[in-house]
Design a protein around this motif. Structure first.
Motif, PDB file in Angstrom:
ATOM      1  N   GLY A  81     -18.624  -4.391 -39.453  1.00 24.60           N
ATOM      2  CA  GLY A  81     -17.499  -5.300 -39.621  1.00 24.60           C
ATOM      3  C   GLY A  81     -16.594  -5.077 -40.807  1.00 24.60           C
ATOM      4  O   GLY A  81     -15.869  -6.001 -41.198  1.00 24.60           O
ATOM      5  N   VAL A  82     -16.573  -3.852 -41.393  1.00 28.81           N
ATOM      6  CA  VAL A  82     -15.724  -3.651 -42.572  1.00 28.81           C
ATOM      7  C   VAL A  82     -14.549  -2.715 -42.325  1.00 28.81           C
ATOM      8  O   VAL A  82     -13.718  -2.511 -43.214  1.00 28.81           O
ATOM      9  CB  VAL A  82     -16.549  -3.142 -43.778  1.00 28.81           C
ATOM     10  N   HIS A  83     -14.456  -2.140 -41.135  1.00 29.10           N
ATOM     11  CA  HIS A  83     -13.337  -1.247 -40.823  1.00 29.10           C
ATOM     12  C   HIS A  83     -12.885  -1.425 -39.387  1.00 29.10           C
ATOM     13  O   HIS A  83     -13.633  -1.873 -38.521  1.00 29.10           O
ATOM     14  CB  HIS A  83     -13.722   0.223 -41.039  1.00 29.10           C
ATOM     15  N   TRP A  84     -11.620  -1.037 -39.184  1.00 28.58           N
ATOM     16  CA  TRP A  84     -11.025  -1.000 -37.855  1.00 28.58           C
ATOM     17  C   TRP A  84     -11.151   0.418 -37.276  1.00 28.58           C
ATOM     18  O   TRP A  84     -11.195   1.396 -38.026  1.00 28.58           O
ATOM     19  CB  TRP A  84      -9.541  -1.354 -37.914  1.00 28.58           C
ATOM     20  N   PRO A  85     -11.161   0.550 -35.960  1.00 26.96           N
ATOM     21  CA  PRO A  85     -11.144   1.893 -35.369  1.00 26.96           C
ATOM     22  C   PRO A  85      -9.956   2.736 -35.815  1.00 26.96           C
ATOM     23  O   PRO A  85     -10.097   3.938 -36.058  1.00 26.96           O
ATOM     24  CB  PRO A  85     -11.097   1.606 -33.863  1.00 26.96           C
ATOM     25  N   PHE A  86      -8.779   2.127 -35.953  1.00 19.71           N
ATOM     26  CA  PHE A  86      -7.611   2.908 -36.363  1.00 19.71           C
ATOM     27  C   PHE A  86      -7.725   3.383 -37.814  1.00 19.71           C
ATOM     28  O   PHE A  86      -7.106   4.383 -38.178  1.00 19.71           O
ATOM     29  CB  PHE A  86      -6.335   2.085 -36.172  1.00 19.71           C
ATOM     30  N   ASP A  87      -8.498   2.680 -38.652  1.00 16.91           N
ATOM     31  CA  ASP A  87      -8.772   3.181 -40.000  1.00 16.91           C
ATOM     32  C   ASP A  87      -9.455   4.540 -39.919  1.00 16.91           C
ATOM     33  O   ASP A  87      -9.144   5.465 -40.685  1.00 16.91           O
ATOM     34  CB  ASP A  87      -9.690   2.226 -40.769  1.00 16.91           C
ATOM     35  N   MET A  88     -10.405   4.634 -39.004  1.00 22.65           N
ATOM     36  CA  MET A  88     -11.159   5.870 -38.848  1.00 22.65           C
ATOM     37  C   MET A  88     -10.326   6.960 -38.199  1.00 22.65           C
ATOM     38  O   MET A  88     -10.429   8.139 -38.558  1.00 22.65           O
ATOM     39  CB  MET A  88     -12.429   5.604 -38.032  1.00 22.65           C
ATOM     40  N   LEU A  89      -9.487   6.587 -37.247  1.00 24.43           N
ATOM     41  CA  LEU A  89      -8.596   7.563 -36.636  1.00 24.43           C
ATOM     42  C   LEU A  89      -7.662   8.154 -37.688  1.00 24.43           C
ATOM     43  O   LEU A  89      -7.425   9.376 -37.714  1.00 24.43           O
ATOM     44  CB  LEU A  89      -7.790   6.910 -35.510  1.00 24.43           C
ATOM     45  N   ALA A  90      -7.142   7.307 -38.570  1.00 26.24           N
ATOM     46  CA  ALA A  90      -6.269   7.797 -39.637  1.00 26.24           C
ATOM     47  C   ALA A  90      -7.033   8.728 -40.572  1.00 26.24           C
ATOM     48  O   ALA A  90      -6.505   9.769 -40.995  1.00 26.24           O
ATOM     49  CB  ALA A  90      -5.686   6.620 -40.417  1.00 26.24           C
ATOM     50  N   SER A  91      -8.270   8.388 -40.897  1.00 21.63           N
ATOM     51  CA  SER A  91      -9.087   9.247 -41.758  1.00 21.63           C
ATOM     52  C   SER A  91      -9.332  10.599 -41.111  1.00 21.63           C
ATOM     53  O   SER A  91      -9.293  11.638 -41.781  1.00 21.63           O
ATOM     54  CB  SER A  91     -10.424   8.577 -42.060  1.00 21.63           C
ATOM     55  N   PHE A  92      -9.584  10.589 -39.819  1.00 23.86           N
ATOM     56  CA  PHE A  92      -9.798  11.836 -39.078  1.00 23.86           C
ATOM     57  C   PHE A  92      -8.562  12.722 -39.177  1.00 23.86           C
ATOM     58  O   PHE A  92      -8.661  13.925 -39.421  1.00 23.86           O
ATOM     59  CB  PHE A  92     -10.124  11.504 -37.622  1.00 23.86           C
ATOM     60  N   CYS A  93      -7.378  12.114 -39.013  1.00 24.88           N
ATOM     61  CA  CYS A  93      -6.131  12.871 -39.078  1.00 24.88           C
ATOM     62  C   CYS A  93      -5.869  13.395 -40.486  1.00 24.88           C
ATOM     63  O   CYS A  93      -5.427  14.545 -40.657  1.00 24.88           O
ATOM     64  CB  CYS A  93      -4.965  11.995 -38.606  1.00 24.88           C
ATOM     65  N   VAL A  94      -6.126  12.571 -41.491  1.00 28.19           N
ATOM     66  CA  VAL A  94      -5.967  13.026 -42.883  1.00 28.19           C
ATOM     67  C   VAL A  94      -6.885  14.212 -43.148  1.00 28.19           C
ATOM     68  O   VAL A  94      -6.478  15.221 -43.738  1.00 28.19           O
ATOM     69  CB  VAL A  94      -6.254  11.879 -43.870  1.00 28.19           C
ATOM     70  N   ALA A  95      -8.130  14.097 -42.721  1.00 26.29           N
ATOM     71  CA  ALA A  95      -9.098  15.172 -42.960  1.00 26.29           C
ATOM     72  C   ALA A  95      -8.676  16.463 -42.264  1.00 26.29           C
ATOM     73  O   ALA A  95      -8.779  17.554 -42.840  1.00 26.29           O
ATOM     74  CB  ALA A  95     -10.485  14.736 -42.486  1.00 26.29           C
ATOM     75  N   LEU A  96      -8.204  16.364 -41.032  1.00 21.22           N
ATOM     76  CA  LEU A  96      -7.728  17.548 -40.333  1.00 21.22           C
ATOM     77  C   LEU A  96      -6.562  18.188 -41.068  1.00 21.22           C
ATOM     78  O   LEU A  96      -6.484  19.414 -41.203  1.00 21.22           O
ATOM     79  CB  LEU A  96      -7.288  17.178 -38.911  1.00 21.22           C
ATOM     80  N   ALA A  97      -5.649  17.363 -41.549  1.00 17.13           N
ATOM     81  CA  ALA A  97      -4.462  17.881 -42.230  1.00 17.13           C
ATOM     82  C   ALA A  97      -4.833  18.606 -43.522  1.00 17.13           C
ATOM     83  O   ALA A  97      -4.376  19.724 -43.774  1.00 17.13           O
ATOM     84  CB  ALA A  97      -3.484  16.741 -42.515  1.00 17.13           C
ATOM     85  N   VAL A  98      -5.672  17.989 -44.343  1.00 21.55           N
ATOM     86  CA  VAL A  98      -5.997  18.616 -45.635  1.00 21.55           C
ATOM     87  C   VAL A  98      -6.919  19.813 -45.460  1.00 21.55           C
ATOM     88  O   VAL A  98      -6.971  20.684 -46.344  1.00 21.55           O
ATOM     89  CB  VAL A  98      -6.603  17.596 -46.624  1.00 21.55           C
TER      90      VAL A  98
END
Length: 200
Positions: free
Chosen positions: A144-161
């Motif tokens: 209950g501390v994160h949204w799915p889109f929080d994780m999707l954004a993290s995935f995209c950031v990680a792919l980019a960097v």
């Protein structure tokens, strides 16, 4: 609130009466996989003394720090409240009511894993860390501390960097590897640590 984000959160979140074993596993994934990954990198550094392996570990760590910096930059311009702030779902992990987007935990795991894959070194460990990232993502939504889109954004950031891994490798091999590796080798020699446990 994005209806899809809310719908996915409620589908993954533990709810009011989760099975105790599943909740314990969710809390483990949410809290302990990141520090265990730090311990894994320390262990790989100790047990794999070849320069190309240690350079990969340093480069992946640098990529991860850049990813966390990108998260901070995003957070400076966009604030998203956590689910429990909006009284949505059920929270099982105490957490400050700070910005949830993107997830630092997700970015941490996926940046390390994708960087190792991009470098073509320690790839099996990179895959393991990426899979661990999915477990972290699920766990932090489940408790209950994160949204799915929080994780999707993290995935995209990680792919980019992760695309920075190869350009960073050469300066890491030239400058950072001697900076960290030489004092480490001197320390284990000074302490007379056994080479069976601490290969040179």
């Amino acid at each position: 609130m994005n209806p899809l984000n809310e719908h996915l959160f409620l589908a993954i979140n533990a709810g009011a009466h989760p099975p105790p074993a599943l909740l314990a596993f969710g809390l483990f994934c949410a809290q302990w996989l990141v520090p265990l990954t730090v311990a894994l990198f320390v262990l790989l550094w100790i047990r794999l003394p070849r320069p190309e392996h240690r350079a990969a570990l340093i480069t992946a760590t640098a990529v991860m720090l850049i990813g966390l910096g990108v998260n901070q930059l995003i957070g400076a311009f966009y604030f998203h409240p956590r689910p429990f702030v909006l009284h949505l779902g059920d929270q099982y992990l105490p957490h400050p009511a700070n910005n949830s987007f993107p997830s630092d935990h997700g970015t941490f795991m996926w940046s390390l894993g994708f960087a190792l894959l991009a470098l073509g070194r320690l790839r099996a460990w990179g895959v393991a860390v990426i899979l661990g990232g999915f477990a972290v993502a699920w766990g932090r939504i489940y408790v209950g501390v994160h949204w799915p889109f929080d994780m999707l954004a993290s995935f995209c950031v990680a792919l980019a960097v992760a695309f920075l891994a190869r350009p960073l490798l050469r300066p890491v091999e030239r400058w950072a590897l001697p900076f960290f590796d030489t004092p480490y080798r001197r320390l284990i020699e000074l302490l007379h640590l056994p080479p069976q446990a601490f290969p040179r």
